[in-house]
Design a protein around this motif. Sequence first.
Motif, short mmCIF file in Angstrom:
data_model
loop_
_atom_site.label_atom_id
_atom_site.label_comp_id
_atom_site.label_asym_id
_atom_site.label_seq_id
_atom_site.Cartn_x
_atom_site.Cartn_y
_atom_site.Cartn_z
N VAL A 188 45.08 22.52 3.83
CA VAL A 188 46.43 22.01 3.74
C VAL A 188 47.02 22.46 2.41
CG1 VAL A 188 47.82 19.93 3.64
CG2 VAL A 188 45.85 20.01 5.14
N ASN A 189 48.24 22.89 2.41
CA ASN A 189 48.92 23.32 1.20
C ASN A 189 50.27 22.61 1.12
OD1 ASN A 189 49.76 24.59 -1.09
ND2 ASN A 189 49.92 26.60 -0.17
N THR A 190 50.34 21.60 0.27
CA THR A 190 51.57 20.84 0.05
C THR A 190 51.79 20.73 -1.46
OG1 THR A 190 50.48 18.69 -0.10
CG2 THR A 190 51.05 19.47 2.13
N PRO A 191 52.89 20.14 -1.90
CA PRO A 191 53.08 19.98 -3.34
C PRO A 191 51.96 19.19 -4.02
CG PRO A 191 55.15 19.67 -2.21
CD PRO A 191 54.08 19.79 -1.15
N THR A 192 51.27 18.33 -3.28
CA THR A 192 50.18 17.56 -3.88
C THR A 192 48.80 18.06 -3.46
OG1 THR A 192 50.31 15.91 -2.11
CG2 THR A 192 51.57 15.48 -4.12
N GLU A 193 48.71 18.82 -2.39
CA GLU A 193 47.45 19.44 -1.94
C GLU A 193 47.63 20.94 -2.02
OE1 GLU A 193 44.61 17.90 -1.04
OE2 GLU A 193 45.52 15.95 -1.41
N PHE A 194 46.94 21.60 -2.95
CA PHE A 194 47.19 22.99 -3.26
C PHE A 194 46.45 23.99 -2.38
CE2 PHE A 194 47.39 21.03 -7.69
CZ PHE A 194 48.67 20.60 -7.50
N GLY A 195 45.63 23.54 -1.48
CA GLY A 195 44.85 24.44 -0.66
C GLY A 195 43.44 24.59 -1.22
N HIS A 196 42.54 25.07 -0.38
CA HIS A 196 41.12 25.08 -0.75
C HIS A 196 40.80 25.99 -1.93
CE1 HIS A 196 40.25 28.93 1.28
NE2 HIS A 196 41.14 28.51 2.18
N LEU A 197 41.47 27.12 -2.08
CA LEU A 197 41.16 28.03 -3.19
C LEU A 197 41.53 27.40 -4.53
CD1 LEU A 197 40.19 30.66 -4.39
CD2 LEU A 197 42.42 31.66 -3.84
N PHE A 198 42.73 26.87 -4.65
CA PHE A 198 43.14 26.25 -5.91
C PHE A 198 42.34 24.98 -6.18
CE2 PHE A 198 47.03 28.80 -5.17
CZ PHE A 198 46.91 29.60 -6.30
N ASP A 199 41.97 24.26 -5.14
CA ASP A 199 41.12 23.09 -5.30
C ASP A 199 39.76 23.51 -5.87
OD1 ASP A 199 40.50 20.22 -4.88
OD2 ASP A 199 39.08 21.01 -3.41
N PHE A 200 39.17 24.57 -5.31
CA PHE A 200 37.89 25.09 -5.81
C PHE A 200 38.02 25.49 -7.29
CE2 PHE A 200 35.31 28.85 -6.76
CZ PHE A 200 34.04 28.32 -6.58
N ASP A 233 36.35 27.17 -14.99
CA ASP A 233 37.07 26.93 -16.25
C ASP A 233 37.82 28.19 -16.64
OD1 ASP A 233 36.17 24.27 -16.75
OD2 ASP A 233 34.22 25.08 -17.37
N GLU A 234 39.12 28.06 -16.78
CA GLU A 234 39.94 29.19 -17.20
C GLU A 234 39.88 29.35 -18.71
OE1 GLU A 234 43.71 30.08 -14.70
OE2 GLU A 234 43.66 27.91 -15.09
N VAL A 235 39.84 30.59 -19.17
CA VAL A 235 39.91 30.88 -20.59
C VAL A 235 41.32 30.60 -21.09
CG1 VAL A 235 39.72 32.71 -22.32
CG2 VAL A 235 38.09 32.61 -20.43
N MET A 236 42.27 30.95 -20.25
CA MET A 236 43.68 30.74 -20.56
C MET A 236 44.31 30.02 -19.36
SD MET A 236 46.57 33.59 -21.44
CE MET A 236 46.59 34.29 -19.80
N ALA A 237 44.88 28.88 -19.61
CA ALA A 237 45.48 28.11 -18.51
C ALA A 237 46.71 28.83 -17.96
CB ALA A 237 45.87 26.73 -19.00
N THR A 238 46.80 28.86 -16.64
CA THR A 238 47.96 29.44 -15.97
C THR A 238 48.38 28.51 -14.84
OG1 THR A 238 46.52 30.74 -14.51
CG2 THR A 238 47.34 31.84 -16.47
N SER A 239 49.65 28.56 -14.51
CA SER A 239 50.15 27.71 -13.42
C SER A 239 49.84 28.35 -12.07
CB SER A 239 51.67 27.53 -13.57
OG SER A 239 52.32 28.76 -13.34
N ARG A 240 49.92 27.56 -11.03
CA ARG A 240 49.75 28.11 -9.67
C ARG A 240 50.80 29.18 -9.41
NH1 ARG A 240 50.52 24.31 -5.20
NH2 ARG A 240 51.77 23.17 -6.67
N VAL A 241 52.03 28.92 -9.81
CA VAL A 241 53.10 29.89 -9.60
C VAL A 241 52.79 31.18 -10.36
CG1 VAL A 241 55.54 30.36 -10.01
CG2 VAL A 241 54.84 28.13 -9.13
N GLY A 242 52.29 31.06 -11.58
CA GLY A 242 51.93 32.23 -12.36
C GLY A 242 50.82 33.04 -11.71
N ARG A 243 49.83 32.34 -11.17
CA ARG A 243 48.71 33.02 -10.49
C ARG A 243 49.20 33.76 -9.25
NH1 ARG A 243 45.00 27.74 -10.38
NH2 ARG A 243 44.67 27.52 -12.61
#
Length: 107
Positions: A1-13, A19-29
């Motif tokens: 499921v991909n909604t504003p509060t549920e980002f989908g399985h890849l982003f959830d994983f 751990d990101e070295v540099m934080a990025t937003s979902r939109v940026g990714r």
Amino acid sequence: VNTPTEFGHLFDFMTRYLDEVMATSRVGRITSCFTLVGSVLERVHGSLASASADPDKLRAQIERVFLFSLAWSLGGTLEPEDRAKLDTYLRKRAPDGAMPSLPGLDD
């Protein structure tokens, strides 16, 4: 499921296990991924044109371009051990043969 509060399985994983070295937003990714998709498609336009006669071959090539772009745009902000985790995660979900073998990760 991909909604504003549920980002989908890849982003959830990624949120739970990497751990990101540099934080990025979902939109940026996502923007980075599709920018890379566009750049790669421009460079391989000739080989895609020759594959367009065979829809299955064209689909497979476009899947490879997308997975390459996804792996690099998301994995580029990760440490090597987390890149390996992302690679394993994507390989489990990708069609057979869609992701290339990588030295060091596939040994």
